[in-house]
Enzyme design. Structure first.
Site, PDB file in Angstrom:
ATOM      1  N   GLU A 156      -2.287 -17.511  -9.140  1.00 40.07           N
ATOM      2  CA  GLU A 156      -3.421 -18.001  -9.941  1.00 40.07           C
ATOM      3  C   GLU A 156      -4.761 -17.931  -9.201  1.00 40.07           C
ATOM      4  O   GLU A 156      -5.484 -18.928  -9.094  1.00 40.07           O
ATOM      5  CB  GLU A 156      -3.118 -19.426 -10.420  1.00 40.07           C
ATOM      6  N   ASP A 200      -0.789 -14.473 -12.371  1.00 41.26           N
ATOM      7  CA  ASP A 200      -1.742 -15.357 -13.064  1.00 41.26           C
ATOM      8  C   ASP A 200      -1.360 -15.560 -14.529  1.00 41.26           C
ATOM      9  O   ASP A 200      -0.410 -14.925 -15.027  1.00 41.26           O
ATOM     10  CB  ASP A 200      -3.180 -14.805 -12.936  1.00 41.26           C
ATOM     11  N   GLU A 263       6.824 -15.983 -16.192  1.00 40.85           N
ATOM     12  CA  GLU A 263       7.009 -17.423 -16.483  1.00 40.85           C
ATOM     13  C   GLU A 263       6.896 -17.714 -17.987  1.00 40.85           C
ATOM     14  O   GLU A 263       6.316 -18.695 -18.395  1.00 40.85           O
ATOM     15  CB  GLU A 263       5.967 -18.269 -15.745  1.00 40.85           C
TER      16      GLU A 263
HETATM   17  C1  XIL Z   1       4.917 -25.865 -12.621  1.00 34.39           C
HETATM   18  C2  XIL Z   1       6.307 -26.485 -12.676  1.00 34.39           C
HETATM   19  O1  XIL Z   1       6.982 -26.035 -13.843  1.00 34.39           O
HETATM   20  C3  XIL Z   1       6.184 -27.998 -12.674  1.00 34.39           C
HETATM   21  O2  XIL Z   1       7.480 -28.579 -12.634  1.00 34.39           O
HETATM   22  C4  XIL Z   1       5.382 -28.438 -11.466  1.00 34.39           C
HETATM   23  O3  XIL Z   1       5.212 -29.829 -11.536  1.00 34.39           O
HETATM   24  C5  XIL Z   1       4.018 -27.750 -11.469  1.00 34.39           C
HETATM   25  O4  XIL Z   1       4.182 -26.327 -11.481  1.00 34.39           O
HETATM   26  N1  XIL Z   1       2.165 -21.641 -13.235  1.00 34.39           N
HETATM   27  C6  XIL Z   1       2.943 -21.525 -12.125  1.00 34.39           C
HETATM   28  C7  XIL Z   1       4.063 -22.439 -11.886  1.00 34.39           C
HETATM   29  O5  XIL Z   1       2.804 -20.552 -11.362  1.00 34.39           O
HETATM   30  O6  XIL Z   1       4.321 -22.647 -10.505  1.00 34.39           O
HETATM   31  C8  XIL Z   1       3.834 -23.762 -12.570  1.00 34.39           C
HETATM   32  O7  XIL Z   1       5.067 -24.472 -12.483  1.00 34.39           O
HETATM   33  C9  XIL Z   1       3.451 -23.544 -14.032  1.00 34.39           C
HETATM   34  C10 XIL Z   1       2.190 -22.745 -14.142  1.00 34.39           C
END
Ligand code: XIL
Length: 350
Positions: A156, A200, A263
């Site tokens: 990110e 990202d 994700e």
């Molecule tokens: C999130 C997790 O799902 C949560 O459990 C944690 O509290 C915070 O991070 N983008 C990302 C992930 O790259 O690492 C994030 O994951 C969600 C957004």
């Protein structure tokens, strides 16, 4: 009738209804392992303690071929206040992946959202900040060498609205470009075979952010940073306009590098426009179908992995924001939803 048969019939009914095809009543339809339908890795994020739950572990092992630690491989868990590292949960996830013949994906090394005390209070006179970062990256990447197929090296980096790159402890101490150079070079040295990503989100809904992300990628490649892949998180919501995900993947694929759809989840409440649960779930299914079909249309050498951010709705991080959200492929009881059928059908049609 066994619980499993009831589950199969109910799940297939939901799934087929969502695809516009009414199920033949009483005709149980198998819940095909997603990884058996895909020519590329299908991933999910997991949390170590949940792997002790047989239902959770079985669902992961049945459908997925790659695991990402949801948070136990992040600095917020690994780096202790005294600067030491704890790997117990990351090792547990790695052991599960190894035992099940799955790949591990390393997430994430540098992230603006993680600025642990162990780094904040570093006494610069004793050890350079850069040396401490190199040491951390080397310790993490070398530990899972041979099991981790790749790493989100910087997560990110672009600001929410795409007007620039985020400020963070890492950019302040190492420089905006320096943070990438230090982290990517240390990761490359620790595991030359691992694919090294930048990653990202909201690229499919914020054109300015996508443009700035692509400019960053061009810059890193021009400067010889060993960037090996591009991550597109794809956290979205059911009202996302059709075609946005496909267009974003196509744009990112233009660099010729492996793409990690890294994700994906599709919120059924964040958009706020839909009072109708059934409509939201059908739109959700269509977005999952669009994503898997667009990913499957990439050149094979660019299909790194298609990863969803969790398995059952109850496991989703989005539940903490709104308990009514149902963003994933399986319902709270682990039964496949229309979104699952859409992904399975998308994989079959490729
Ligand atoms: C999130 C997790 O799902 C949560 O459990 C944690 O509290 C915070 O991070 N983008 C990302 C992930 O790259 O690492 C994030 O994951 C969600 C957004």
């Amino acid at each position: 009738m066994s619980g499993l048969s009831r589950r199969l019939i109910l799940a297939s009914g939901l799934a087929l209804a969502a695809c516009g095809r009414e199920p033949a009543l009483g005709q149980p339809i198998a819940e095909p392992p997603l990884k058996s339908l895909a020519p590329f890795p299908i991933g999910t994020c997991v949390r170590a303690p949940e792997l002790a739950d047989p239902a959770y572990a079985d669902l992961a092992a049945r459908h997925f071929s790659q695991l990402t630690a949801e948070w136990e491989m992040k600095m917020e868990y690994v780096v202790q206040p005294d600067g030491s590292f704890r790997f117990d949960r990351a090792d547990a996830i790695a052991a599960f992946a190894r035992q099940k013949g799955m790949r591990l994906f390393g997430h994430t090394l540098l992230w603006y959202a993680n600025e642990p005390e162990g780094f904040l209070k570093l006494d610069e006179s004793r050890q350079s900040f850069e040396g401490a970062v190199r040491n951390y990256v080397t310790a993490m990447v070398a530990r899972y060498r041979g099991l981790a197929s790749g790493w989100d090296v910087v997560n990110e980096p672009v600001t929410e609205n795409g007007e620039g790159l985020r400020e963070s402890l890492w950019s302040r101490k190492l420089g905006q470009t320096g943070q990438f150079k230090v982290a990517f070079e240390a990761a490359k040295a620790a595991d030359p075979a691992a694919v090294l990503f930048v990653n990202d989100y909201h690229l499919e809904s914020r054109p300015a952010k996508l443009r700035r992300y692509m400019q960053l990628i061009e810059q890193l490649l021009r400067e010889g940073v060993p960037l090996g892949g591009i991550g597109c998180q794809t956290h979205c919501w059911s009202e996302l306009p059709a075609g946005s995900i496909a267009a974003t993947l196509k744009a990112l694929a233009g660099f010729g590098l492996p793409i990690h759809l890294s994700e994906m989840d599709v919120s059924t409440v964040q958009g706020g426009m839909l009072a109708n649960r059934a409509e939201a779930e059908q739109r959700q299914a269509r977005l999952y179908a669009e994503a898997v079909e667009a990913f499957a249309a990439l050149p094979e050498r660019q299909q790194f992995a298609f990863t969803v951010w969790g398995m059952r709705d109850r496991d989703s991080w989005l539940k903490r924001e709104n308990a009514a959200d149902t963003p994933l492929l399986f319902d709270d009881l682990g039964r496949p939803k229309p979104a699952f059928a859409a992904v399975a059908d998308g994989l079959r049609r490729r």
